[in-house]
Structures are given as structure tokens and as C-alpha cells.
Write a protein that holds these residues in place. Sequence first.
Motif, short mmCIF file in Angstrom:
data_model
loop_
_atom_site.label_atom_id
_atom_site.label_comp_id
_atom_site.label_asym_id
_atom_site.label_seq_id
_atom_site.Cartn_x
_atom_site.Cartn_y
_atom_site.Cartn_z
N ALA A 1 0.81 -1.23 0.00
CA ALA A 1 0.00 0.00 0.00
C ALA A 1 0.84 1.27 0.00
CB ALA A 1 -0.93 -0.01 1.21
N ARG A 2 2.03 1.21 0.57
CA ARG A 2 2.80 2.46 0.68
C ARG A 2 3.25 3.00 -0.68
NH1 ARG A 2 5.96 -1.77 2.27
NH2 ARG A 2 8.09 -1.93 1.50
N LEU B 255 1.17 3.03 -3.34
CA LEU B 255 -0.02 3.43 -4.10
C LEU B 255 -0.05 4.92 -4.40
CD1 LEU B 255 -2.80 1.40 -2.32
CD2 LEU B 255 -2.40 1.47 -4.77
N ARG B 256 0.67 5.69 -3.61
CA ARG B 256 0.66 7.14 -3.80
C ARG B 256 1.58 7.57 -4.94
NH1 ARG B 256 3.65 8.10 1.92
NH2 ARG B 256 2.06 6.61 2.47
N LYS B 257 2.35 6.64 -5.48
CA LYS B 257 3.34 7.00 -6.51
C LYS B 257 2.64 7.29 -7.84
CE LYS B 257 6.93 6.11 -3.90
NZ LYS B 257 7.79 7.21 -3.41
N TYR C 275 5.32 1.28 -12.32
CA TYR C 275 5.02 0.59 -11.06
C TYR C 275 5.81 -0.72 -10.92
CZ TYR C 275 1.30 3.41 -8.93
OH TYR C 275 0.60 4.38 -8.27
N GLU D 226 -5.99 -0.82 -8.39
CA GLU D 226 -5.63 -1.16 -9.77
C GLU D 226 -4.11 -1.10 -9.94
OE1 GLU D 226 -8.67 -0.09 -12.52
OE2 GLU D 226 -7.20 0.58 -14.00
N TYR E 180 -1.16 -2.45 -12.56
CA TYR E 180 -0.12 -1.60 -13.17
C TYR E 180 1.27 -2.21 -12.91
CZ TYR E 180 -3.80 2.06 -12.85
OH TYR E 180 -4.97 2.79 -12.92
N ASN F 173 -6.63 -3.27 -18.59
CA ASN F 173 -5.26 -2.80 -18.76
C ASN F 173 -4.44 -3.71 -19.67
OD1 ASN F 173 -4.67 -0.36 -16.78
ND2 ASN F 173 -6.08 -1.74 -15.72
#
Lengths: 470, 207
Positions: free
Chosen positions: B27-28, B30-32, B38, B84, B88, B114
Motif C-alpha cells: 500500500a505504501r 499506491l501514492r506513486k 510501477y 488497480e 499496473y 489494462n
Amino acid sequence: MSGPLTLFEKIWRDHVVAERADGQSLLWIDRHLCHEGSFHAFDKLARSGRPVRRPDLTFAIADHYVPTRDRAAGPRDPEIATMVRLLDENTARHGITQFGLNDPDQGIVHVVGPELGLTQPGITLVCGDSHTSTHGAFGALAFGIGASEVSHVLATQTLWQKRPRTLRITVDGALSQHVTAKDLILAVIARIGADGAAGHVIEYAGPAIRALSMEARMTVCNMSIEAGGRAGMIAPDDTTIEWLAGRRYAPKGAAWEAAVAAWRGLESDPEAAFDRELRLDAATIAPTVTWGISPEHAVPVTAHVPNPEDEPDTARRAALATAVDYMGLAPGTPLTEIAVDRVFIGSCTNARIEDLRAAAAVLQDRRATVPLMIVPGSSAVKRQAEAEGLDRVFTAAGAEWLDSGCSMCAATNGDMAAPGERCASTTNRNFRGRQGLGSRTHLMSPAMAAAAAVTGRITDVRQLISGAGP
Amino acid sequence: MIPFTTLSAPAVPLRLANVDTDQLLPARFLRKPRADGYHHYLFHDLRRDAEGRPREDFPLNDPRWADAPILVADRNFGGGSSREGAVYALVDHGIRVVIAPSFGDIFYSNATKNGLLPIRLPIEVIARIWATAEGDPTAPLSVDLAAQTIRLPNEAPIGFDIDPFQKECLLGGRDDIDLTLEHGARLEAFERGYGQAFPWRRPATPA
């Protein structure tokens, strides 16, 4: 669809805009909730140059990444600050209502939606979050979607879906004292497996479900996704209607009367057929705890850590061994001998007012012996708890009483357990590293988590309360 | 999205069940922003030991499978969070096909949007693919989406099911929003009728 219909089929039927010969249906979406993690979807929409079709049907709240301490200062992490700012900008640009970081209605999207009456029986509700299944507690068809589908909903207010199969889980009898909705749903997941309801919409029925409060029904539906379910739902009844009356976005006046009349008929017809059926007896369910790294690793608190050597199937034996090893446990250890390093009470699963009352009842006149964080499900829940004096019970017990957000359930806002730490948690996922890299999670109810905080180990709350324990 | 038609390439065996999306993309990350790719985060924590060194026993760290575009795993692949970003991460790494006995529903749907083809196959077939790949990491697995078959070397083709709509989107690399907007007139008619039939379903105007 004709003849006797299930609750799910009745809602589905109302929402079909178009159907393809191959069985795909274009479904109308009544309500869309989004959060700061939805930036990928807004990016995609921006690249396509399309507008939001119905901004009046989307509502936004920042919850996943928000700080639970020193809220007024805003997020310190620059990447998080950017996400929160993007939600501000995207909602402002498209005319979407947002409950911002310092709004009195901020909270976890799955707690706030129902609180504000945005969640209603008979509607379709989606959100880019798997725990959207929570809203099915009101007899809505509610499910989590990915970023591409979020952008599809923003652009069209519809979604292409293949009709899922149906599974009815009937729970007979009554739950025993100190056995909660959390124990019930963990027991269901242990029974059918983490993918046991894949491709299915679950309807929960039976006297034990009818007896649950709205808060408890939300806990049950919330964890449908942990059994792989597309959605979970419970037919509306007096409990539902009384709970919704007077909520801000609930229908008013004549519209309310029309709505209630429609909701009264919103249930599975007696002769309706489900693709699968499961029955269980509530009286057989004990306080339930997970020992491993999947929600299906749930057992009664009176049980022991399983021994992988007892599993005849090679692949399953290896999986159990991996789980036992990751959790740092010795096979055969009684669960009640497992020491915990910290306790977290929060999340869209178990941070509503009743959950906090249950935790407070255990913590009253007791002290936590390990760090205990309590994060209310919404700012409104926080105010309510403080009005009832629960915050004083928590702080007297040595707990940290914080601002609302997803916090240590998703561990994306900085609230997390250290590597190797063992956390008793009221959340929904005990996946590897879910609560921080190398963290170990044991899922349980709020009362059980509070009991673990008092003793510093996994504890049968029934024994603590009766005085048989420490 | 990139269309998917056929592929004949090595498969990386991942003998793991319940690979949830938190394992695919912690989860850390996901902000990227997606622009950075990815793939840096794919299986980030499973691939590394406590000190952050690559684990030799993790198949994707094996140089023989470094470029394998087909991933073959055990049941309940991609369960859990709807992120999602998990898709990615696979796509940005170069994975085009994931084969497993069962998938998380949301992951499955995200994959098809995708250009990533998810294929459900019985565990017996998957066990044969694992054994073949482990015996010869260069052994090609052939995937034909139009024919809905996979084929192991020296074996007859094996059929798989896929929803016709998702197949069409993957084969054509089509954005389903375009498809929906083809139903524009129908959607407008529905919207009018629906508002009249169920007026209470709109959010009430707050007092």
C-alpha cells in the motif's frame, strides 16, 4: 428475469440500462463515493477530456492517508499532501461535494456514507475500495471497483457488469453473549474460504442476522469481500428504516413515504432460488480470532495454532507452514498464550459507535498493558463517543484517542506496527505486512481487542468479564 | 490499452495461493505517480528479505524468468484490495498473462481493462505448467485469446473461458467508455425514466 426474485435480482433489474447478447449489462449507478486514492481515475478522465456526467451523485472524502494526530496541521508527508490537494482540486473542478480534512463530516467513507443517509436500500453504490460491500447492510447493491471503473462511472454514471451468482447465508438461532457480528463473519470466512464467495453476491438472512443492529450488519457485509464475495447484502427492515430516518441525504416528506413503501417490498421472494445456500447456527460461534495471514485462518479463541504436519494436502501444508512461520508461532500453541505488542481499534469494519461502546465496556476500570490506539470511524462517531464519555474511559485506560481515518488498517498514513510486531486488530485483513512491513495481525472484535490490550495477550473476553481471567 | 491477441513465451511459476493485491503492490507505493512505472514495486516485500536483499528462492528474482511475460500462480490470485496499481505493477513489469485456478473479482476486472489477460484453469493443468517451467525455464507456453486456448510444448491445446465482452475489449484494446457512449441515446432515455420512477433515490437536498 421473472418469477420469484432474490433481493439482488430485484435491484439488478431496476438498474439495467442496456444488455448485450453475451450477458453483459450496463448498470445505472445511483451513488459513487471516492477518496484521495482516486487520483488515478481522475487522471484518466482528464486525459480523455470527458466531463463528469452526474457530479450530484458522487461524494468524496479523504480517509486512507489522512493524519490521525495534529489534524489541523494537515499531512506532513509531501506525497500525501499532494493526494489530498488533488482530491480538493478534482472535486472542485467537477462540482463534486467533498467532506474535506477538517470538515465535521470527515471520516472513513464507508462509515460516513451511511451516517449521512447517502446509502439507501435498493440503490447501486460503488467506490474505488473493496470494502464498499459495507453498504449492502442497507439492502443496497454495493461493491468495490478499480480505478478504470471509477473513471467509467465518473464519465457515464454506469458500469458494465456480468450478473454475479447468488449465495444465501442463513444464520439460525442467536449469538451468545460477547459473541459479535465480527465473530460471525470470521466464522463464515473460515468455513467457505477467502475465495469461497468469488463471483457471488451474498445475501445474509435468518433470525441471527435480523437481530443485528445496523452497525453490526455493516460489520458483516464489510467483510464479504474477505470471502471473495462481489457484494454482501441484507434486506431492509424496521431496523434499517429507523436508522435512516432524518439522515441528511435520506428522502424527506412525501419522498420518504414513497421510499419506505418501496423498501418494505425489497426482500427475496419466498420461492426465489439462489445459486448456492449455506446455513449455520449462531449458537455454535465462539469469539473468533485469526492466527495466520489470510482471513480464512480464523478459529475460536479457545483453539490452538494449527500444526501444518496435520494437513494431508501438500500445497495446503506448505501454505499453512508459511503462515505459521510468518506469524512467528509454534504449532499447537493455545491462542490465549499469544502475547501481543500493540492493539488497534478502528477501521470501516469496527469503528462505529457500538464498537467503541463495546471496547469501553471492557476497558472501564481497567488499564491497557500494551500500546492501544483507538481511531473512530468518523468525526461524528468521535463526537458521539465524547458525548457519552467513552473517550475518558479510553484515556483512563491508557489508550491513544485519535482523529478519524483508515489509519493502521491500511497503514498508509504513517500509523503502523514495527517489523515483527504483533497487533491485535479490529480491522479486516491480516495479510502479510498489511499493518506495516513485517507486521503480524490478529483479527478480532472490538471487545476482544480491548481484552487483549488489558492482558497483553489474546484473551477470551468472556473469561475476562466473568472474572475468571486477569 | 495494448490489444492482446496471441503470445508464445516462457511462464514463471509462482507456487503461492492467496497472493493478495497487498503482496502485488504494498500500500505504501499506491501514492506513486504511474509515470515513474510501477514495476519497481511489484512483489516488493515478497521479493526481498528482512534486510532488503533479493530472495534467491523467489521465482521472479531468478534471472531465467526475469523477462517471462506469463505468471502462473495458485488459487485466489489478486484477492483483497481493489487497487488497480496491483495490475499496473504486473503490466509495467512486462507481464501480459496471469494464470490461476481463481482470482479476486475486482483484480480480474481491473486486469482486463489494462491489457492483462487473466486465465482461470484447473489446478491440475497449472501443476503441469509449473512442472514444465521448472524443468525448462525457456519452455514456451502459447496463449491464443481468439481461440481461447493455451498450449504446452508437445501437448494438445487446452481451452479456457472468458467473458465475451472482456475478450472483445482485450482483443481490440478498446476502452469500454467508448463502448458505453455508443449507447448514449439509450442512457439518456433511461436516466429520464429512472428519475421519474425512483425520485427518492437521488440524494435529498440538505436542509
